[in-house]
Enzyme design. Structure first.
Site, PDB file in Angstrom:
ATOM      1  N   ARG A   1       0.839  -1.198   0.000  1.00 23.84           N
ATOM      2  CA  ARG A   1       0.000   0.000   0.000  1.00 23.84           C
ATOM      3  C   ARG A   1       0.874   1.247   0.000  1.00 23.84           C
ATOM      4  O   ARG A   1       1.798   1.366   0.807  1.00 23.84           O
ATOM      5  CB  ARG A   1      -0.917   0.018   1.233  1.00 23.84           C
TER       6      ARG A   1
ATOM      7  N   ARG B   1       2.666   1.194  10.260  1.00 25.17           N
ATOM      8  CA  ARG B   1       2.120   1.556   8.950  1.00 25.17           C
ATOM      9  C   ARG B   1       3.238   1.492   7.908  1.00 25.17           C
ATOM     10  O   ARG B   1       3.972   2.454   7.704  1.00 25.17           O
ATOM     11  CB  ARG B   1       1.508   2.953   8.997  1.00 25.17           C
TER      12      ARG B   1
ATOM     13  N   GLU C   1      -5.635  -1.040  16.109  1.00 26.92           N
ATOM     14  CA  GLU C   1      -6.269  -1.997  15.194  1.00 26.92           C
ATOM     15  C   GLU C   1      -5.313  -3.106  14.788  1.00 26.92           C
ATOM     16  O   GLU C   1      -4.178  -2.856  14.411  1.00 26.92           O
ATOM     17  CB  GLU C   1      -6.762  -1.268  13.949  1.00 26.92           C
TER      18      GLU C   1
ATOM     19  N   SER D   1      -9.716  -5.924  10.886  1.00 29.19           N
ATOM     20  CA  SER D   1     -11.019  -5.388  10.505  1.00 29.19           C
ATOM     21  C   SER D   1     -11.788  -6.505   9.823  1.00 29.19           C
ATOM     22  O   SER D   1     -11.252  -7.165   8.926  1.00 29.19           O
ATOM     23  CB  SER D   1     -10.882  -4.207   9.527  1.00 29.19           C
TER      24      SER D   1
ATOM     25  N   ARG E   1       1.547  -6.463  12.940  1.00 27.83           N
ATOM     26  CA  ARG E   1       0.995  -5.851  14.149  1.00 27.83           C
ATOM     27  C   ARG E   1       0.856  -6.860  15.284  1.00 27.83           C
ATOM     28  O   ARG E   1       0.954  -6.511  16.452  1.00 27.83           O
ATOM     29  CB  ARG E   1      -0.350  -5.188  13.834  1.00 27.83           C
TER      30      ARG E   1
END
Length: 438
Positions: free
Chosen positions: A274, A289, A361, A364, A403
């Site tokens: 990403r 990130r 987070e 999701s 994560r």
């Protein structure tokens, strides 16, 4: 993609549901386009019917030996008018389709209103965050030992927001992947699947990443692809996957399944790429990130009547991983202002990070209802009527590997700077119980 019939027949409802996302639908513009579409479609049908009637008249006149040249000329003129009406109709339909591709999914009635993540609704907390007799380190400082977590070399190799893992930390990362896959396949009934990490534009369009989020993707260009037969859906449009949700969900594109084949459950490990456009300056320290990271993904394709039950089930599957690892977490339902483009309802699972003293987070899980299926034309056949209907698609992280690694490093850190290995992971580390020892 939203149902065009719903837009035509109940535009105020669509506008109201999208307003929960803080998305303002231009109802006047859509209504005007649809009015033009209806008028052009009606005119096209009238011209076609009249032309068919005239063709029959010409045939009858010819059989009677009459002069048909005037009739042929009028028929030709009408053919030109019909062609022009068809072109105009195609242009208006293309405008409508382009707008449809930019409209997000309608959220479920249970999704709360809100502007951003601060308005998300906490549903439950599970587990107790660890307490330390010392100030806990963050994962960057923990990983600095023996350059186990090396950002400097990654920057030299590629650029910022990449990482190199070495030694025991690389082993722990690999162990997490195998552990997650084993739990999902052996305990949760998923079929493991391995998919390409490069996809074409049509695949990204199917799950909703294109055209709206192209800036967040890594687009590939190599060689003289303009003349290649395999150059993608539109020329040289190949992309690195942002998540394996994209290729895995698209395995049912242009497919009609029997009810007996449902539900489809896949789990997949893959790297994710990403560009994170627009997130500069946020969470740029460490692994939170990155431009490249790894996930174990869960995807379900289900009967429409089962999708919200599947959402609860998949959330539980992701929670199981955290429970087995002994990590404290909470579950929140995303508000309208924070929910993803294709989702009708999303649960975020947030793990406790001691160094940040907050939950972050780690998964999701989303029900996309028929939004992606309509784009992909993914359908099932009703066993009674034998008619085809759109499937519902769901996806969720089970979990984000990097994560999870952060959470283990910070929650299981020892005062001497080493990291204890959770008991559930030890069979995957060859019995190693502690890593990064002094």
């Amino acid at each position: 993609m939203l149902d065009p019939k719903l837009l035509r027949n109940d535009l105020p409802l669509v506008a109201e549901r999208l307003s929960v996302r803080n998305f303002k639908l231009d109802q006047d513009a859509l209504s005007e386009l649809d009015r033009r579409r209806k008028a052009l479609q009606q005119r096209t049908e009238e011209l076609q019917a009249e032309r068919n009637s005239r063709a029959k008249t010409i045939g009858q006149a010819k059989s009677r030996g009459e002069d048909i040249e005037p009739l042929l000329a009028e028929n030709s003129r009408m053919g030109d008018e019909l062609e022009n009406a068809r072109d105009a109709l195609a242009e208006v339909q293309a405008e409508l389709d382009a707008i449809l591709l930019t409209l997000p999914n309608m959220v479920d009635a249970s999704v709360p209103r809100g502007r951003d993540e601060a308005d998300n609704l906490e549903l439950r907390k599970v587990g107790t965050p660890p307490s330390f007799s010392y100030e806990p380190l963050d994962h960057v400082d923990i990983g600095a030992r023996r350059s186990a977590l090396d950002f400097e070399t990654a920057t030299k190799l590629t650029g910022s927001r990449f990482a190199v893992l070495r030694g025991e930390l690389a082993m722990l990362h690999r162990a997490l992947i195998q552990f997650m896959l084993d739990v999902h396949t052996r305990e949760h009934g998923y079929v493991e699947i391995n998919v390409p990490y490069v996809v074409n534009a049509e695949t990204l369009k199917g799950t909703g990443q294109l055209p709206k989020f192209e800036d967040d993707l890594f687009r590939l260009v190599w060689g003289d692809v303009g003349t290649r037969a395999d150059a993608g859906a539109t020329g040289n449009d190949y992309y690195l996957i942002p998540t394996s949700e994209v290729p895995v969900t698209n395995t049912v594109r242009d497919t009609i399944l029997e009810v007996s084949e449902l539900p489809v459950r896949y789990t997949c490990h893959s790297p994710c790429f990403r560009s994170e456009a627009g997130s500069y300056g946020r969470d740029t320290r460490g692994l939170i990130r990155q431009h490249q990271f790894e996930k174990v993904e869960m995807v379900q394709v289900v009967h429409p009547d089962e999708s919200y039950a599947a959402l609860e089930q998949m959330t539980g599957h992701a929670e199981t991983i955290l429970q087995k690892l002994g990590l404290a977490y909470r579950v929140v339902v995303l508000c309208g202002g924070d929910i993803g483009f294709a989702a009708a309802k999303t649960y975020d699972i947030e793990v406790w990070l001691p160094a940040q003293k907050t939950y972050r987070e780690i998964s999701s899980v989303s029900n996309c209802t028929d939004f992606q299926a309509r784009r992909m034309q993914a359908r099932f056949r009703d066993p009674t009527t034998r008619k085809t209907e759109l499937l519902h698609t769901l996806n969720g992280s089970g979990l984000a590997v990097g994560r999870t690694l952060i959470a283990i490093m910070e929650n299981y850190q020892q005062e001497d700077g080493s990291v204890a290995v959770p008991e559930a992971l030890q069979p995957y580390t060859g019995g190693v119980r502690t890593v990064l020892q002094p």
